[in-house]
Design an enzyme around this catalytic site. Structure first.
Site, mmCIF file in Angstrom:
data_model
loop_
_atom_site.group_PDB
_atom_site.id
_atom_site.type_symbol
_atom_site.label_atom_id
_atom_site.label_comp_id
_atom_site.label_asym_id
_atom_site.label_seq_id
_atom_site.Cartn_x
_atom_site.Cartn_y
_atom_site.Cartn_z
ATOM 1 N N ASP A 1 -3.113 1.430 10.809
ATOM 2 C CA ASP A 1 -3.782 0.216 11.253
ATOM 3 C C ASP A 1 -3.683 0.073 12.773
ATOM 4 O O ASP A 1 -2.814 0.669 13.430
ATOM 5 C CB ASP A 1 -3.271 -1.026 10.509
ATOM 6 C CG ASP A 1 -1.799 -1.262 10.690
ATOM 7 O OD1 ASP A 1 -1.390 -1.506 11.829
ATOM 8 O OD2 ASP A 1 -1.053 -1.200 9.689
ATOM 9 N N ALA B 1 0.840 -1.195 0.000
ATOM 10 C CA ALA B 1 0.000 0.000 0.000
ATOM 11 C C ALA B 1 0.877 1.249 0.000
ATOM 12 O O ALA B 1 1.800 1.352 0.804
ATOM 13 C CB ALA B 1 -0.915 -0.003 1.222
ATOM 14 N N LYS C 1 -3.246 0.465 -3.426
ATOM 15 C CA LYS C 1 -2.766 -0.869 -3.065
ATOM 16 C C LYS C 1 -2.416 -1.604 -4.356
ATOM 17 O O LYS C 1 -3.267 -1.778 -5.228
ATOM 18 C CB LYS C 1 -3.855 -1.604 -2.285
ATOM 19 C CG LYS C 1 -3.426 -2.959 -1.769
ATOM 20 C CD LYS C 1 -4.460 -3.512 -0.816
ATOM 21 C CE LYS C 1 -4.612 -4.998 -0.965
ATOM 22 N NZ LYS C 1 -5.655 -5.565 -0.121
ATOM 23 N N ASP D 1 -11.416 -12.145 8.460
ATOM 24 C CA ASP D 1 -9.974 -11.944 8.673
ATOM 25 C C ASP D 1 -9.725 -10.577 9.317
ATOM 26 O O ASP D 1 -8.852 -9.832 8.891
ATOM 27 C CB ASP D 1 -9.249 -12.027 7.318
ATOM 28 C CG ASP D 1 -7.751 -12.253 7.489
ATOM 29 O OD1 ASP D 1 -7.327 -12.690 8.576
ATOM 30 O OD2 ASP D 1 -6.998 -11.994 6.529
HETATM 31 N N1 LIG Z 1 -6.677 2.487 2.515
HETATM 32 C C1 LIG Z 1 -5.609 2.404 3.298
HETATM 33 N N2 LIG Z 1 -5.254 3.466 4.055
HETATM 34 C C2 LIG Z 1 -4.156 3.415 4.859
HETATM 35 N N3 LIG Z 1 -3.368 2.327 4.973
HETATM 36 C C3 LIG Z 1 -3.669 1.226 4.255
HETATM 37 C C4 LIG Z 1 -4.810 1.208 3.384
HETATM 38 N N4 LIG Z 1 -4.870 -0.002 2.802
HETATM 39 C C5 LIG Z 1 -3.831 -0.705 3.280
HETATM 40 N N5 LIG Z 1 -3.107 0.019 4.150
HETATM 41 C C6 LIG Z 1 -1.915 -0.436 4.868
HETATM 42 O O1 LIG Z 1 -1.334 -1.535 4.170
HETATM 43 C C7 LIG Z 1 -1.380 -2.740 4.959
HETATM 44 C C8 LIG Z 1 -1.647 -3.926 4.049
HETATM 45 O O2 LIG Z 1 -2.882 -3.764 3.365
HETATM 46 P P1 LIG Z 1 -3.846 -4.982 3.099
HETATM 47 O O3 LIG Z 1 -4.129 -5.696 4.390
HETATM 48 O O4 LIG Z 1 -5.022 -4.482 2.355
HETATM 49 O O5 LIG Z 1 -2.922 -5.895 2.155
HETATM 50 P P2 LIG Z 1 -3.102 -7.439 1.804
HETATM 51 O O6 LIG Z 1 -2.007 -7.863 0.931
HETATM 52 O O7 LIG Z 1 -4.490 -7.640 1.276
HETATM 53 O O8 LIG Z 1 -2.972 -8.101 3.235
HETATM 54 P P3 LIG Z 1 -3.224 -9.615 3.678
HETATM 55 O O9 LIG Z 1 -1.890 -10.240 3.739
HETATM 56 O O10 LIG Z 1 -3.843 -9.459 5.057
HETATM 57 O O11 LIG Z 1 -4.139 -10.226 2.657
HETATM 58 C C9 LIG Z 1 -2.449 -2.477 6.015
HETATM 59 O O12 LIG Z 1 -2.228 -3.227 7.184
HETATM 60 C C10 LIG Z 1 -2.291 -0.981 6.255
HETATM 61 O O13 LIG Z 1 -1.215 -0.729 7.127
#
Ligand SMILES: Nc1ncnc2c1ncn2[C@@H]1O[C@H](COP(=O)(O)OP(=O)(O)OP(=O)(O)O)[C@@H](O)[C@H]1O
Length: 628
Positions: A428, A314, A323, A464
């Site tokens: 977060d 992100a 993202k 989750d």
């Molecule tokens: N919209 C947002 N605003 C601010 N920070 C964000 C946002 N989206 C994601 N983040 C940051 O990025 C991190 C990872 O995002 P996210 O959990 O969506 O990724 P992921 O690859 O889908 O994770 P997972 O491994 O849980 O599937 C979050 O924990 C947060 O710190």
């Protein structure tokens, strides 16, 4: 009728949810607390090939090197592949698709789409505007109902496109039905969204709401799933979510006339591939480059990495968060198989369905609304190597936070990425320091209320909801009216927030009923998810979900939302703001105890811990409006 039966089963026999919630006593006054600390990064997670880091930033070269290993962080990763879906296709007739009469002409294509103008990034807004028109055009052909089309205005940072969810769902459904007919005999077509639970193979007596719920797949019991056609059935709530011309509405009407759009497309290629549909959702004719997209939101040099997950990184770009998730490639990323277009498409559908719950979207007099799920402003498909500006932002973050992910320098020229452009939700929960008891309650209330709304509106279960997936932002303006409003079953209520705003993110494992399909992941294909350390709250929560669902992951089990709320109370107790006194602790512990007897987030919302935070109520249903 089925809806009424289910409504009756909820909230203690169909009573007024808000009356119940507001009538409950208890709560507590303001408390003083203190800040708790960030969890320390685990050394063990920092194992990566030093070679993969070389040549990008001087700081990186100086860091110690480790041998590469496959990541083992069960708590963030998911080794399974393939989101699954079940359709609702009442009267589904697997016939060649009838060609729609094209009385109207498609809008002309802009001539220079994705072409890079000299000295600057391409004007992607033209591309978007074109596809917006195409969507509007297609919908006008296919639906006689008036439609609210979004328009793409320049200045991408502020814009949120109103996606045409019904049209997107329709394309996706055609694709799935085509695949079902040709290549996937195991694919389930459920003819109705609701069956009495007594017919189910997977008993949920202990957990699910009594009465009705969405159907479940046969689990090898020798029985076939019940296929009950409830004629004239209209899921009013999901209709509300998908939009006024939703597929479900069409189906219930088209029970009488053969619906051309529910049939299998002919071999002339009406079914678009998942990738083509993804491009349509993104309103693109071809993938862009990462630099093209990011430069539409900010100067490339200003990009900052905010966080990472197993699948995505992100980045802050201007006032938005992008993202970036690689997909469709053959290489492992962070030790995981890359997502496929189809999964990415379905995650996009999930985001759009949740977007429709937002209070600002289209119809203001909604029966169900909340702003607790992160707003997805846009999607983009990109292709090519990782951009140097992103690599530099990635390395900066790595030097401070020690990334668990692979260095992104090795992506090939053919690598595809989806970019979810989202609102910035703040930090977060893992990194956020709650100040006091009221902030703790505000967090718990907002998460509970959001889950209650989505669970009631579209059978949403997050599945989750760990502390990395709840974002918090604090509004420091003390003179502001710190309230939020949500609507549940046609009743709008304001609630005190104490200046805190939460956003729930990451719907990778989530289950939702979009109105014509159930999207879910079959977590039974990922046994590692349930093998986390004994006593670890997050690991225990996955195991509790397994117990609740009895591995029928397609079923509706709102109790899974409850176990994540219990986890959340544990986290609040565990992180413990410094001045958390024994009264706070006792209140939170007894709240946690009461939660264990709730069967849905909606039940939890009626808990006395929230009662003094819930303010006035207003009926927003048209029938409740005073006559003019
Ligand atoms: N919209 C947002 N605003 C601010 N920070 C964000 C946002 N989206 C994601 N983040 C940051 O990025 C991190 C990872 O995002 P996210 O959990 O969506 O990724 P992921 O690859 O889908 O994770 P997972 O491994 O849980 O599937 C979050 O924990 C947060 O710190």
């Amino acid at each position: 009728m089925a809806v009424a039966a289910r409504e009756g089963a909820r909230g203690g026999g169909g009573g007024d949810a808000w009356a119940e919630i507001l009538a409950s006593g208890g709560g507590g006054g303001p408390r003083i607390g203190a800040v708790y600390e960030r969890r320390r990064a685990q050394e063990a997670s920092r194992q990566r090939n030093a070679d993969a880091r070389g040549g990008f930033a001087a700081a990186v070269e100086n860091r110690p090197s480790f041998a590469p290993v496959k990541r083992t962080s069960w708590n963030r990763s998911l080794s399974i592949r393939g989101r699954e879906s079940i359709f609702f296709a009442p009267g589904t007739n697997l016939q060649p698709q009838q060609k729609l009469c094209r009385a109207l002409k498609r809008p002309p294509k802009p001539c220079n789409r994705v072409k890079k103008p000299l000295g600057g990034p391409p004007d992607l807004s033209k591309e978007k505007a074109y596809f917006e028109e195409v969507d509007a055009f297609e919908l006008m052909e296919e639906s006689p109902s008036p439609k609210n089309f979004g328009t793409w205005a320049g200045g991408m940072e502020q814009s949120t496109i109103l996606h045409d969810l019904p049209a997107i769902l329709e394309r996706w459904k055609i694709f799935k039905l085509a695949r079902c007919a040709t290549s996937n005999p195991l694919f389930n077509i459920m003819e109705t969204p609701l069956v009495p639970s007594v017919n189910s193979n997977c008993s949920t007596e202990n957990y699910s709401e009594k009465g009705y719920r969405t159907p479940e797949k046969d689990r090898g019991s020798g029985m076939h799933p019940t296929r009950t056609i409830l004629s004239g059935y209209t899921n009013e709530r999901t209709k509300n979510i998908a939009g006024e011309t939703s597929i479900v509405t069409s189906f219930s009407e088209l029970n009488i006339e053969e619906p051309p759009r529910t049939s299998i497309p002919s071999s002339s290629g009406e079914a678009l591939t998942a990738f083509a549909q993804l491009l349509m959702v993104c309103r693109q004719s071809a993938p862009a480059t990462l630099a093209d997209v990011f430069s539409a939101y900010c100067k490339l040099g200003s990009i900052v990495k905010l966080g990472e997950g197993t699948y995505g990184e992100a980045y802050r770009a201007g006032s938005t968060v992008c993202k970036v998730v690689p997909f469709d490639g053959d290489s492992l990323v962070n030790g995981e198989t890359q997502k496929k277009s189809e999964e990415v498409l379905e995650e996009a559908l999930l985001c759009l369905t949740l977007n429709n719950l937002r209070t600002g979207q289209r119809d203001k007099a909604k029966d169900y609304s909340c702003d607790g799920f992160i707003e997805t402003k846009e999607f983009w498909v990109c292709k090519g190597p990782y951009d140097p500006s992103l690599i530099s932002a990635w390395e900066d973050w790595d030097s401070k936070h020690e990334s668990e992910n692979d260095h992104p320098k090795d992506f090939s020229n053919d690598q595809h990425y989806i970019i979810f452009v989202q609102a910035d939700g703040g930090r977060d929960l893992e990194k956020f320091a709650l100040l006091d008891y009221n902030e703790a309650r505000s967090l718990l209330l907002q998460v509970t209320a959001s889950l209650a709304v989505a669970e009631s509106a579209c059978e949403f279960e997050h599945r989750d909801l760990h502390w990395g997936n709840i974002l918090l932002a604090r509004d420091e303006m003390s003179n502001k009216d710190h309230t939020m409003s949500i609507t549940l079953q046609g009743k709008r209520i304001r609630a005190r927030t104490f200046g805190l705003t939460i956003s729930i993110i990451d719907f990778t494992l989530s289950r939702i009923n979009t109105g014509n399909a159930i999207l879910f992941l079959d977590l039974s294909e990922d046994p590692d998810l349930f093998k986390g350390a004994k006593g670890d709250k997050q690991a225990e929560t996955y195991r509790k979900m397994k117990q609740i669902t009895k591995e029928c992951w397609e079923g509706s089990f709102p109790k899974t939302n409850v176990v994540w709320l219990i986890y959340l109370v544990d986290i609040v107790l565990q992180k413990k703001y410094e001045a958390c006194n024994s009264t706070d602790e006792r209140e939170l512990r007894s709240f946690k105890k009461r939660l264990s007897s709730c069967s849905s987030a909606r039940d939890c919302l009626a808990d006395p811990i929230f009662s003094d935070l819930l303010l006035e109520e207003e009926d927003v249903r048209p029938s409740a409006m005073p006559p003019l």
